[in-house]
Design an enzyme around this catalytic site. Structure first.
Site, PDB file in Angstrom:
ATOM      1  N   ASP A   1       4.999  -5.700   9.691  1.00  0.00           N
ATOM      2  CA  ASP A   1       6.129  -5.367  10.561  1.00  0.00           C
ATOM      3  C   ASP A   1       6.134  -6.215  11.829  1.00  0.00           C
ATOM      4  O   ASP A   1       7.184  -6.670  12.285  1.00  0.00           O
ATOM      5  CB  ASP A   1       6.086  -3.878  10.943  1.00  0.00           C
ATOM      6  CG  ASP A   1       6.539  -2.994   9.791  1.00  0.00           C
ATOM      7  OD1 ASP A   1       7.237  -3.494   8.889  1.00  0.00           O
ATOM      8  OD2 ASP A   1       6.188  -1.802   9.797  1.00  0.00           O
TER       9      ASP A   1
ATOM     10  N   ASP B   1       0.873  -2.495  12.485  1.00  0.00           N
ATOM     11  CA  ASP B   1       1.266  -2.927  11.137  1.00  0.00           C
ATOM     12  C   ASP B   1       1.529  -4.432  11.160  1.00  0.00           C
ATOM     13  O   ASP B   1       2.512  -4.895  11.753  1.00  0.00           O
ATOM     14  CB  ASP B   1       2.515  -2.155  10.690  1.00  0.00           C
ATOM     15  CG  ASP B   1       2.836  -2.440   9.234  1.00  0.00           C
ATOM     16  OD1 ASP B   1       2.986  -3.626   8.869  1.00  0.00           O
ATOM     17  OD2 ASP B   1       2.917  -1.493   8.439  1.00  0.00           O
TER      18      ASP B   1
ATOM     19  N   THR C   1      -0.713   7.600  -1.019  1.00  0.00           N
ATOM     20  CA  THR C   1      -2.040   7.516  -1.662  1.00  0.00           C
ATOM     21  C   THR C   1      -2.930   6.443  -1.034  1.00  0.00           C
ATOM     22  O   THR C   1      -4.136   6.437  -1.259  1.00  0.00           O
ATOM     23  CB  THR C   1      -1.883   7.165  -3.150  1.00  0.00           C
ATOM     24  OG1 THR C   1      -1.315   5.839  -3.233  1.00  0.00           O
ATOM     25  CG2 THR C   1      -0.973   8.141  -3.874  1.00  0.00           C
TER      26      THR C   1
ATOM     27  N   ARG D   1       0.846  -1.172   0.000  1.00  0.00           N
ATOM     28  CA  ARG D   1       0.000   0.000   0.000  1.00  0.00           C
ATOM     29  C   ARG D   1       0.890   1.233   0.000  1.00  0.00           C
ATOM     30  O   ARG D   1       1.713   1.405   0.900  1.00  0.00           O
ATOM     31  CB  ARG D   1      -0.855  -0.045   1.268  1.00  0.00           C
ATOM     32  CG  ARG D   1      -2.087   0.771   1.196  1.00  0.00           C
ATOM     33  CD  ARG D   1      -2.957   0.472   2.392  1.00  0.00           C
ATOM     34  NE  ARG D   1      -2.356   0.897   3.644  1.00  0.00           N
ATOM     35  CZ  ARG D   1      -3.056   1.265   4.702  1.00  0.00           C
ATOM     36  NH1 ARG D   1      -4.360   1.231   4.661  1.00  0.00           N
ATOM     37  NH2 ARG D   1      -2.462   1.625   5.810  1.00  0.00           N
TER      38      ARG D   1
HETATM   39  C1  PRP Z   1      -1.108  -4.206   4.730  1.00  0.00           C
HETATM   40  C2  PRP Z   1      -2.014  -5.414   4.923  1.00  0.00           C
HETATM   41  C3  PRP Z   1      -2.879  -5.352   3.701  1.00  0.00           C
HETATM   42  C4  PRP Z   1      -3.035  -3.884   3.447  1.00  0.00           C
HETATM   43  C5  PRP Z   1      -4.374  -3.471   3.978  1.00  0.00           C
HETATM   44  O1  PRP Z   1      -0.088  -4.504   3.851  1.00  0.00           O
HETATM   45  O2  PRP Z   1      -1.314  -6.604   5.071  1.00  0.00           O
HETATM   46  O3  PRP Z   1      -2.318  -5.999   2.561  1.00  0.00           O
HETATM   47  O4  PRP Z   1      -2.008  -3.221   4.204  1.00  0.00           O
HETATM   48  O5  PRP Z   1      -4.628  -2.150   3.666  1.00  0.00           O
HETATM   49  P1  PRP Z   1      -5.758  -1.720   2.636  1.00  0.00           P
HETATM   50  O6  PRP Z   1      -6.974  -2.516   2.977  1.00  0.00           O
HETATM   51  O7  PRP Z   1      -5.918  -0.257   2.952  1.00  0.00           O
HETATM   52  O8  PRP Z   1      -5.267  -1.966   1.257  1.00  0.00           O
HETATM   53  P2  PRP Z   1       1.065  -3.464   3.521  1.00  0.00           P
HETATM   54  O9  PRP Z   1       0.703  -2.647   2.342  1.00  0.00           O
HETATM   55  O10 PRP Z   1       1.444  -2.729   4.758  1.00  0.00           O
HETATM   56  O11 PRP Z   1       2.245  -4.404   3.041  1.00  0.00           O
HETATM   57  P3  PRP Z   1       3.034  -5.561   3.836  1.00  0.00           P
HETATM   58  O12 PRP Z   1       2.063  -6.694   4.038  1.00  0.00           O
HETATM   59  O13 PRP Z   1       4.118  -5.898   2.877  1.00  0.00           O
HETATM   60  O14 PRP Z   1       3.537  -5.007   5.130  1.00  0.00           O
HETATM   61  N1  URA Z   2      -2.173  -2.470   7.280  1.00  0.00           N
HETATM   62  C1  URA Z   2      -1.771  -2.882   8.494  1.00  0.00           C
HETATM   63  O1  URA Z   2      -0.814  -3.667   8.614  1.00  0.00           O
HETATM   64  N2  URA Z   2      -2.416  -2.412   9.567  1.00  0.00           N
HETATM   65  C2  URA Z   2      -3.461  -1.572   9.483  1.00  0.00           C
HETATM   66  O2  URA Z   2      -4.030  -1.182  10.519  1.00  0.00           O
HETATM   67  C3  URA Z   2      -3.865  -1.146   8.194  1.00  0.00           C
HETATM   68  C4  URA Z   2      -3.211  -1.627   7.108  1.00  0.00           C
END
Ligand code: PRP
Ligand code: URA
Length: 209
Positions: free
Chosen positions: A203, A200, A108, A104
């Site tokens: 993380d 997160d 944006t 994400r």
């Molecule tokens: C997080 C989570 C989802 C997304 C959710 O991933 O694991 O994939 O955000 O957010 P949304 O519903 O607003 O799209 P992130 O983009 O942080 O990537 P990661 O899993 O690599 O940490």
């Molecule tokens: N992605 C995450 O990992 N946590 C949130 O709360 C939203 C998006």
């Protein structure tokens, strides 16, 4: 309109509270996410069709039940979805695993695709898309769109936490996809994080912050 299934089983809720706790470190976080995923997979697969087969016990022959219908595919959204894969595979060891890489954009909040590898017969499978977090819903909606473009017709979404905003988007864009979640939280904050949420997920799973 799709259905939102909130899995209220006490074991799921107990473990989810531990996952939310900011003092839960990466090892326990990973173990708990796997355990909750296994428990939730039990509910996600509740409507699988059965067929009768003959089985011979040490005593006599009988009619037993076996799962029939479409084979299962599991598609984690990278990276955080990876934390849920093993829990599901422990229940459905024959499931094939596809990967969709999306992150994400922090400005944006729109999903950016960077990787995809799916089973060759993906369109013949019942697909469970997994990601711990349904926040704005952008990532899940994009992953599901991607699968539909490749011919997949039976899709469910399994997450740990959902925000009302994400549910709304998904129901609008993919009304055929049922959502399975352990909780529906209050809302998103201005950075798109789920409140109260768990922080997160990626993380915390991988210890990257
Ligand atoms: C997080 C989570 C989802 C997304 C959710 O991933 O694991 O994939 O955000 O957010 P949304 O519903 O607003 O799209 P992130 O983009 O942080 O990537 P990661 O899993 O690599 O940490
Ligand atoms: N992605 C995450 O990992 N946590 C949130 O709360 C939203 C998006």
């Amino acid at each position: 309109m799709s259905t939102v299934h909130v899995i209220t089983h006490p074991l799921v809720q107990h473990k989810l509270t531990m996952i939310r706790d900011k003092d839960t470190g990466p090892k326990d976080f990973r173990d708990l996410v796997e355990e909750v995923s296994l428990l939730m997979a039990y509910e996600v697969t509740r409507d699988m069709p059965l067929e009768e087969v003959e089985v011979e016990t040490p005593i006599c022959k009988m009619k037993g039940q076996t799962i029939s219908g479409k084979k299962v595919g599991v598609v984690p959204i990278l990276r955080a979805g990876l934390g849920m894969v093993n829990g599901i595979l422990r229940l459905i060891p024959t499931a094939k695993v596809g990967h969709v890489g999306l992150y994400r954009d922090p400005e944006t909040l729109k999903p950016v695709e960077y990787y995809c590898k799916l089973p060759v017969d993906v369109e013949e499978r019942e697909i469970i898309v997994i990601d711990p977090m349904l926040a704005t819903g952008g990532s899940a909606a994009a992953a599901i769109e991607y699968l539909k473009e490749r011919g997949v017709t039976h899709i469910k979404l399994m997450c740990l936490l959902a925000a009302p905003e994400g549910i709304q988007l998904l129901q609008r864009e993919h009304p055929d996809v049922d959502i399975f979640t352990a909780a529906v939280d209050e809302r998103l904050n201005s950075h798109g994080y789920i409140i109260p949420g768990l922080g997160d997920a990626g993380d915390r799973l991988f210890g990257t912050k």
